[in-house]
Design an enzyme around this catalytic site. Structure first.
Site, PDB file in Angstrom:
ATOM      1  N   MET A   1    -116.070  40.052   2.633  1.00 55.49           N
ATOM      2  CA  MET A   1    -116.266  41.248   3.455  1.00 55.49           C
ATOM      3  C   MET A   1    -117.653  41.855   3.183  1.00 55.49           C
ATOM      4  O   MET A   1    -117.924  43.003   3.547  1.00 55.49           O
ATOM      5  CB  MET A   1    -115.174  42.281   3.188  1.00 55.49           C
ATOM      6  CG  MET A   1    -113.789  41.747   3.563  1.00 55.49           C
ATOM      7  SD  MET A   1    -112.610  43.034   3.981  1.00 55.49           S
ATOM      8  CE  MET A   1    -112.591  43.989   2.487  1.00 55.49           C
TER       9      MET A   1
ATOM     10  N   SER B   1    -116.640  45.268  -4.579  1.00 56.90           N
ATOM     11  CA  SER B   1    -117.509  46.060  -3.700  1.00 56.90           C
ATOM     12  C   SER B   1    -117.101  47.524  -3.777  1.00 56.90           C
ATOM     13  O   SER B   1    -117.922  48.422  -3.617  1.00 56.90           O
ATOM     14  CB  SER B   1    -117.396  45.560  -2.257  1.00 56.90           C
ATOM     15  OG  SER B   1    -117.644  44.176  -2.199  1.00 56.90           O
ATOM     16  N   ARG B   2    -115.816  47.779  -4.025  1.00 56.76           N
ATOM     17  CA  ARG B   2    -115.317  49.161  -4.050  1.00 56.76           C
ATOM     18  C   ARG B   2    -115.740  49.920  -5.308  1.00 56.76           C
ATOM     19  O   ARG B   2    -115.589  51.140  -5.357  1.00 56.76           O
ATOM     20  CB  ARG B   2    -113.798  49.183  -3.897  1.00 56.76           C
ATOM     21  CG  ARG B   2    -113.334  48.805  -2.495  1.00 56.76           C
ATOM     22  CD  ARG B   2    -111.846  49.072  -2.286  1.00 56.76           C
ATOM     23  NE  ARG B   2    -111.456  48.971  -0.899  1.00 56.76           N
ATOM     24  CZ  ARG B   2    -110.878  47.904  -0.326  1.00 56.76           C
ATOM     25  NH1 ARG B   2    -110.627  46.832  -1.044  1.00 56.76           N
ATOM     26  NH2 ARG B   2    -110.559  47.907   0.952  1.00 56.76           N
TER      27      ARG B   2
ATOM     28  N   VAL C   1    -114.945  37.437 -12.090  1.00 56.57           N
ATOM     29  CA  VAL C   1    -116.233  37.774 -12.717  1.00 56.57           C
ATOM     30  C   VAL C   1    -116.226  39.262 -13.029  1.00 56.57           C
ATOM     31  O   VAL C   1    -115.844  40.083 -12.182  1.00 56.57           O
ATOM     32  CB  VAL C   1    -117.410  37.415 -11.789  1.00 56.57           C
ATOM     33  CG1 VAL C   1    -118.736  37.850 -12.396  1.00 56.57           C
ATOM     34  CG2 VAL C   1    -117.421  35.912 -11.519  1.00 56.57           C
TER      35      VAL C   1
ATOM     36  N   GLN D   1    -106.866  44.147   8.421  1.00 51.53           N
ATOM     37  CA  GLN D   1    -106.250  44.205   7.095  1.00 51.53           C
ATOM     38  C   GLN D   1    -106.355  45.584   6.449  1.00 51.53           C
ATOM     39  O   GLN D   1    -105.966  45.763   5.306  1.00 51.53           O
ATOM     40  CB  GLN D   1    -106.838  43.122   6.185  1.00 51.53           C
ATOM     41  CG  GLN D   1    -108.261  43.364   5.729  1.00 51.53           C
ATOM     42  CD  GLN D   1    -108.823  42.133   5.038  1.00 51.53           C
ATOM     43  OE1 GLN D   1    -108.998  41.081   5.637  1.00 51.53           O
ATOM     44  NE2 GLN D   1    -109.099  42.248   3.746  1.00 51.53           N
TER      45      GLN D   1
ATOM     46  N   HIS E   1    -118.687  37.248  -5.744  1.00 50.89           N
ATOM     47  CA  HIS E   1    -118.834  36.454  -4.516  1.00 50.89           C
ATOM     48  C   HIS E   1    -119.766  35.260  -4.756  1.00 50.89           C
ATOM     49  O   HIS E   1    -119.492  34.149  -4.322  1.00 50.89           O
ATOM     50  CB  HIS E   1    -119.450  37.307  -3.403  1.00 50.89           C
ATOM     51  CG  HIS E   1    -118.640  38.491  -2.988  1.00 50.89           C
ATOM     52  ND1 HIS E   1    -119.064  39.784  -3.164  1.00 50.89           N
ATOM     53  CD2 HIS E   1    -117.418  38.584  -2.379  1.00 50.89           C
ATOM     54  CE1 HIS E   1    -118.163  40.626  -2.687  1.00 50.89           C
ATOM     55  NE2 HIS E   1    -117.155  39.938  -2.212  1.00 50.89           N
TER      56      HIS E   1
HETATM   57  P1  AMP Z   1    -113.936  40.534  -0.561  1.00 41.80           P
HETATM   58  O1  AMP Z   1    -115.351  40.596  -0.116  1.00 41.80           O
HETATM   59  O2  AMP Z   1    -113.514  41.642  -1.458  1.00 41.80           O
HETATM   60  O3  AMP Z   1    -112.978  40.279   0.576  1.00 41.80           O
HETATM   61  O4  AMP Z   1    -113.821  39.238  -1.461  1.00 41.80           O
HETATM   62  C1  AMP Z   1    -114.207  37.983  -0.977  1.00 41.80           C
HETATM   63  C2  AMP Z   1    -113.814  36.919  -1.995  1.00 41.80           C
HETATM   64  O5  AMP Z   1    -114.462  37.187  -3.236  1.00 41.80           O
HETATM   65  C3  AMP Z   1    -112.306  36.903  -2.283  1.00 41.80           C
HETATM   66  O6  AMP Z   1    -111.889  35.553  -2.432  1.00 41.80           O
HETATM   67  C4  AMP Z   1    -112.222  37.652  -3.587  1.00 41.80           C
HETATM   68  O7  AMP Z   1    -111.102  37.294  -4.367  1.00 41.80           O
HETATM   69  C5  AMP Z   1    -113.500  37.216  -4.265  1.00 41.80           C
HETATM   70  N1  AMP Z   1    -113.902  38.160  -5.318  1.00 41.80           N
HETATM   71  C6  AMP Z   1    -114.076  39.497  -5.194  1.00 41.80           C
HETATM   72  N2  AMP Z   1    -114.391  40.043  -6.387  1.00 41.80           N
HETATM   73  C7  AMP Z   1    -114.409  39.016  -7.293  1.00 41.80           C
HETATM   74  C8  AMP Z   1    -114.655  38.937  -8.691  1.00 41.80           C
HETATM   75  N3  AMP Z   1    -114.945  40.004  -9.425  1.00 41.80           N
HETATM   76  N4  AMP Z   1    -114.582  37.728  -9.279  1.00 41.80           N
HETATM   77  C9  AMP Z   1    -114.266  36.618  -8.551  1.00 41.80           C
HETATM   78  N5  AMP Z   1    -114.023  36.629  -7.221  1.00 41.80           N
HETATM   79  C10 AMP Z   1    -114.100  37.818  -6.597  1.00 41.80           C
END
Ligand code: AMP
Length: 273
Positions: free
Chosen positions: A21, A177-178, A167, A52, A28
């Site tokens: 996102m 991101s939040r 991570v 979502q 990411h």
């Molecule tokens: P999002 O942008 O939050 O929808 O996340 C996109 C992808 O990045 C999803 O598969 C998340 O699980 C992954 N993701 C987000 N934060 C982390 C993190 N800290 N470590 C590993 N993967 C992450």
């Protein structure tokens, strides 16, 4: 996107995919590196999926920085960055959705009705557009990852799902991101999620097998932080996501905590020792 993906597949290219996102961070980027090693054409997507988000959630406020994201993708060797508009992703009155009926009923699914329906539907649509051979999802969203794996299994999507480890920031906060929403004080207080998970893991390593005892110790840590409010805190079976009483076959600790108006999630697997 689909036309390009079809042409690439006819050339025999192996397409790797990382859906996001946006507002990218090291979490990411780690998924992109995992995908990069297993494909010869890397696609990343940025799409803040309205389907979502609940009516009172942070769709409008969700952080965005497209130019920075684009530069990061370039640096990671992303070959195609797909960033559709909501208006082009969804037909005007869509009437077909993907509803996972078991794993989605608990944890974040219980707290966010319709969330995983939105996630499954958009991921299915993205798979149909990008036609990936492999796709990488993060363990940060452990429930989402298991639901996507289930969707791929039950609906025979020709894509291999790869799990990427969580991570964290240097002090242990899971990257998200939040995290940008957090005030300085909340950012500090947010460390209670990690502290709680670490405490439970240590108790577990020292022989504690009662979920109640592990949960009690975690709750004590989180409740000592005035700005933290537990949304859920559970020890569940890693396969079914149902709560377990005796932790003797490996399990997943999952929690969601509100820090002010920001909802943070984290989790940790308990391996048998
Ligand atoms: P999002 O942008 O939050 O929808 O996340 C996109 C992808 O990045 C999803 O598969 C998340 O699980 C992954 N993701 C987000 N934060 C982390 C993190 N800290 N470590 C590993 N993967 C992450």
């Amino acid at each position: 996107m689909q036309r390009r993906a079809l042409a690439l597949k006819r050339e025999g290219r192996v397409i790797g995919f990382v859906p996001t996102m946006g507002f990218l961070h090291e979490g990411h980027l780690s998924l992109m590196r995992i995908a990069r090693e297993r494909c010869d054409l890397l696609v990343a997507s940025i799409f803040v999926n309205p389907a979502q988000f609940g009516p009172n959630e942070d769709l409008e406020a969700y952080p965005r920085d497209f130019e920075r994201d684009q530069a990061l993708c370039e640096k990671e060797g992303v070959d195609i960055l797909f960033f559709p508009e909501a208006g082009t992703m969804y037909a005007e009155n869509p009437s077909v959705w993907i509803d996972e009926e078991s794993l989605s009923t608990v944890l974040c699914g219980a707290a966010r009705p319709g969330h995983f329906r939105g996630v499954c539907t958009v991921v299915a649509k993205l798979f149909n557009l990008v036609l990936p051979d492999i796709a990488v999802f993060g363990e940060k969203d452990a429930q989402q990852l298991r639901i996507i794996e289930r969707m791929v299994r039950d609906l025979d999507f020709p894509v291999k799902i790869i799990r990427g480890p969580i991570v964290r920031e240097a002090d242990g906060l899971a990257m998200s991101s939040r995290n940008k929403y957090l005030s300085v004080q909340e950012r500090q207080d947010a460390l209670c999620l990690r502290r709680a998970l670490e405490t439970a893991s240590e108790l577990y390593r020292n022989g504690e097998r009662q979920a109640d005892a592990l949960l009690g110790a975690m709750l004590e840590i989180i409740e000592a932080v005035p700005s933290a409010e537990v949304d859920y805190l559970e020890i569940v079976d890693d396969g079914t996501l149902q709560p377990i009483v005796n932790v003797d076959n490996g399990a997943l600790i999952a929690l969601a905590v509100r820090m002010g108006s920001t909802r943070l999630i984290d989790n940790e697997g308990l391996e048998n020792v």
